[in-house]
Enzyme design. Sequence first.
Site, short mmCIF file in Angstrom:
data_model
loop_
_atom_site.label_atom_id
_atom_site.label_comp_id
_atom_site.label_asym_id
_atom_site.label_seq_id
_atom_site.Cartn_x
_atom_site.Cartn_y
_atom_site.Cartn_z
N LEU A 1 -6.27 -2.38 -0.38
CA LEU A 1 -6.03 -2.47 0.83
C LEU A 1 -6.34 -3.57 1.56
O LEU A 1 -7.69 -3.95 2.00
CB LEU A 1 -6.73 -1.27 1.47
CG LEU A 1 -6.32 -0.54 2.82
CD1 LEU A 1 -6.80 0.73 2.94
CD2 LEU A 1 -6.70 -1.55 4.02
N SER A 2 -5.69 -4.87 1.26
CA SER A 2 -5.87 -5.92 1.74
C SER A 2 -4.54 -6.66 2.17
O SER A 2 -3.81 -7.30 1.00
CB SER A 2 -6.68 -6.89 0.84
OG SER A 2 -6.83 -8.40 1.33
N GLU A 3 -4.23 -6.68 3.55
CA GLU A 3 -2.89 -7.44 3.84
C GLU A 3 -3.01 -9.01 3.35
O GLU A 3 -1.79 -9.62 3.19
CB GLU A 3 -2.58 -7.25 5.36
CG GLU A 3 -2.00 -5.92 5.65
CD GLU A 3 -3.20 -4.87 5.67
OE1 GLU A 3 -3.11 -3.72 5.32
OE2 GLU A 3 -4.45 -5.11 5.81
N TYR B 1 -0.95 -3.92 11.07
CA TYR B 1 -1.63 -4.34 10.07
C TYR B 1 -1.23 -5.56 9.51
O TYR B 1 -2.03 -6.25 8.38
CB TYR B 1 -1.35 -3.23 8.87
CG TYR B 1 -1.99 -1.75 9.06
CD1 TYR B 1 -2.31 -1.38 10.26
CD2 TYR B 1 -1.39 -0.78 8.45
CE1 TYR B 1 -2.79 -0.30 10.84
CE2 TYR B 1 -1.79 0.37 8.71
CZ TYR B 1 -2.28 0.85 9.92
OH TYR B 1 -3.05 2.32 10.17
N PRO C 1 -4.32 -9.24 9.60
CA PRO C 1 -5.38 -9.87 8.55
C PRO C 1 -4.60 -10.85 7.58
O PRO C 1 -5.26 -11.79 7.09
CB PRO C 1 -5.91 -8.63 7.95
CG PRO C 1 -5.80 -7.70 8.72
CD PRO C 1 -4.57 -7.81 9.37
N GLN D 1 2.36 -2.02 5.76
CA GLN D 1 2.70 -0.64 6.22
C GLN D 1 3.03 -0.22 7.54
O GLN D 1 3.98 0.45 7.81
CB GLN D 1 1.39 0.21 5.72
CG GLN D 1 1.68 1.66 5.35
CD GLN D 1 0.23 2.39 5.05
OE1 GLN D 1 -0.61 2.83 5.51
NE2 GLN D 1 0.55 2.70 3.38
N PHE D 2 2.46 -1.08 8.54
CA PHE D 2 2.74 -1.00 9.96
C PHE D 2 2.46 -2.40 10.29
O PHE D 2 1.71 -3.17 10.11
CB PHE D 2 1.75 -0.14 10.62
CG PHE D 2 2.31 1.44 10.43
CD1 PHE D 2 3.11 1.96 10.77
CD2 PHE D 2 1.36 2.13 9.37
CE1 PHE D 2 3.45 3.42 10.54
CE2 PHE D 2 1.64 3.40 8.96
CZ PHE D 2 2.69 4.14 9.63
N HIS E 1 -0.22 2.00 15.13
CA HIS E 1 0.98 2.27 14.31
C HIS E 1 2.23 1.99 15.14
O HIS E 1 3.31 1.89 14.28
CB HIS E 1 1.00 3.47 13.85
CG HIS E 1 -0.26 3.89 12.86
ND1 HIS E 1 -1.35 4.52 13.58
CD2 HIS E 1 -0.40 3.84 11.83
CE1 HIS E 1 -2.17 4.72 12.64
NE2 HIS E 1 -1.81 4.32 11.60
N GLU F 1 0.81 -1.30 -0.18
CA GLU F 1 -0.11 -0.15 -0.07
C GLU F 1 0.93 1.14 0.12
O GLU F 1 1.64 1.44 0.75
CB GLU F 1 -0.94 0.07 1.34
CG GLU F 1 -2.03 -1.12 1.17
CD GLU F 1 -2.38 -1.55 2.34
OE1 GLU F 1 -2.49 -0.69 3.45
OE2 GLU F 1 -2.99 -2.46 2.57
#
Length: 683
Positions: free
Chosen positions: A419-421, A447, A450, A443-444, A489, A390
């Site tokens: 936007l889907s880990e 996250y 999932p 990204q973090f 985060h 992302e």
Amino acid sequence: MRKVDDSVYDWTRVASLLLLSRELDELEEKVLAPQRRIFYQFSARGHDLAQILLGLKLTDAHDAACGYYRSRPLLLALGVDPEDALGAAMARAGGYSDGRDLGVVFNHPNPGGPTALPMCGGVGAQFTPAVGWAQAIEYRRNVLGDQAFDKSIAVALGGDASVATGGFWSALTIATTQPLPLLFFIEDNGYGLSVPSSYQTPGGNIASNLGSFQGLRVLSGDGTDPSLCSSLIHDAVEYVREHRRPCLLRVDVPRLQGHSLQDTQAYKSAAVMEQEWQRDPLRRLFDGLVPHVLSPAHWADLQERSKARVQGASEAAQARPVSDPGRAATHVYFEGTVQHRGGLWAEGWMPPKTSEQPSVTGERINMVTATRRTLDHELSINDRMLVFGEDVGAKGGVHAITLGLQEKYGQARVFDTSLSEEGIVGRAVGMALAGLLPVPEIQFRKYAEPATEQINDCGSMRWRTNNRFAAPMVLRMPAGFGRCGDPWHSQTNEVPFIHSPGWKVATPSNAEDAVGLLRTALRGNDPVVFFEYRALLDASSARRPYPGDDYALLFGKARKVRSGTQLTIVTWGSMVERCEDAIESRSVELIDLRTLMPWDREAVLLSLQKTRRCLIVHEDTQTAGFGAEIAAVVAAEAFHDLAAPVSRLAMLDMPCPYEPTLMAHALPSVASIRARIDRLVGF
């Protein structure tokens, strides 16, 4: 019933495979399961005809299918030996997993022919690896110019319950927005175990609900009618091959046995089960072929041959030994024998020569620049490497680590994702299986949750396929606190990845180590989680000169930051800087582990022979943090060397607070580390 089309299918072959599948189910249900020679059994009765028709249409050498626990008929159509199928069901040596995985969780490297990608035990977990394979097909075809992939496709099989999963919707989004040559093959038997299809999708028909989904061709029909089903499958496969776009085909099939052998189907009425048996595709195939295509005697001969083949396969499978327990822990990681499929090494790629000696030139650079420069160089020498996640494209990542890489290497190699880990990691698995080097970014750290199922499945792949498949990748993720904290985060929590067998875990504390560990990960043959600690990304203490394009570090080799005699501090990542500040004017040995899987226990134990005191400091919360593992090893293996109890100093057992003063209170500080040192030295 319409006459079957002889120009598309060899119906004698179809009948032989269907009878073979039925004989396997019959033997398992009536003989092997009652005799406790198998432990799980999932009948494919009712689903079998449609799967066989699909499998016979997968003819390209680079086709791949990712099925699920009821997909054995497809595997038979791809050429899997019944002896291997039964050997796997009996958990005997050899076969799909050497007795390590469920017998119904298949894999089939099939050199020179279509691949059956390693199945997963979780419902819906098969979709995103399949879409990753489809994306790899298009990359190898369009970017690398390999014409061998011009007609290749990927297929994901799933039951009606799987359409409710995040994996299904993530793969659907990826396949339609790219677009990609992926066939979604949904076998709708009306139930997800005991739960009706109407609980999975409104009205119980995913094809109807996706009729207006943009970028997706949708087909649906009776999966028990040989003529209609064969026509639907032919049309769906040819559409994906020719148009390079996704298609969803829903076949309506009966599940003629329970979800598994233990399922009594008490949730179905007798009338419903009778209606299902009236739609038995074996009966309908017989009616469609005999006597128009096959004589009754020919059909009877096929039946006898199937029985004999299964009986022979059963005897051969039972003669196989149980795998040697002494080998049960092999192939968790790459051990020198390259896997059959997956990653660069399986296709003959050899990493360039590296050096453990840095060639120090130029000014000191921060962690961001060091990581970016390493990615840049490896992209420049490896055209199968792709970086994605992302905001990693035009924006260059939220921490600017990929800044400028898309402009330099193009959107096919450095690209943004939905936007889907689960989709990010799952597609990376499929890409790796197809011979690419994916470098996905989460990204973090928080996250990544999932994507947990895909991460775990990726890590266990080499082991559960007995080194048939592996999916090497480098999963980058920023972690920990920054200028402030917060619960979303600022999480560190490295432990789940260490606890997921098959993954290596890198935790660099400075720019030089970041270069060395990242390069080793990018040129290695195992999946790696690469942590980028936010507190260090631009920290002056973490800056180092760039160590060169050949510099690489071994995993599991700690760095002795400072020597001392009074106490050993074991730490990693963001806490190295604070520990360095805390030990000024004290004779403390500071060890930076650099990697947590594997971790350098020898360096720690050797240091303790000298200092006799141990303090473990980490950013993660204390309870069940990785420091507990280190403390347990120290207590077990260095007990007689210790002059004081092993001590841990970590974040309080709470989420990271947002406000900086509260965050500072929760984290180990220079002052708190110094106070703990003094207490231990004075013990």
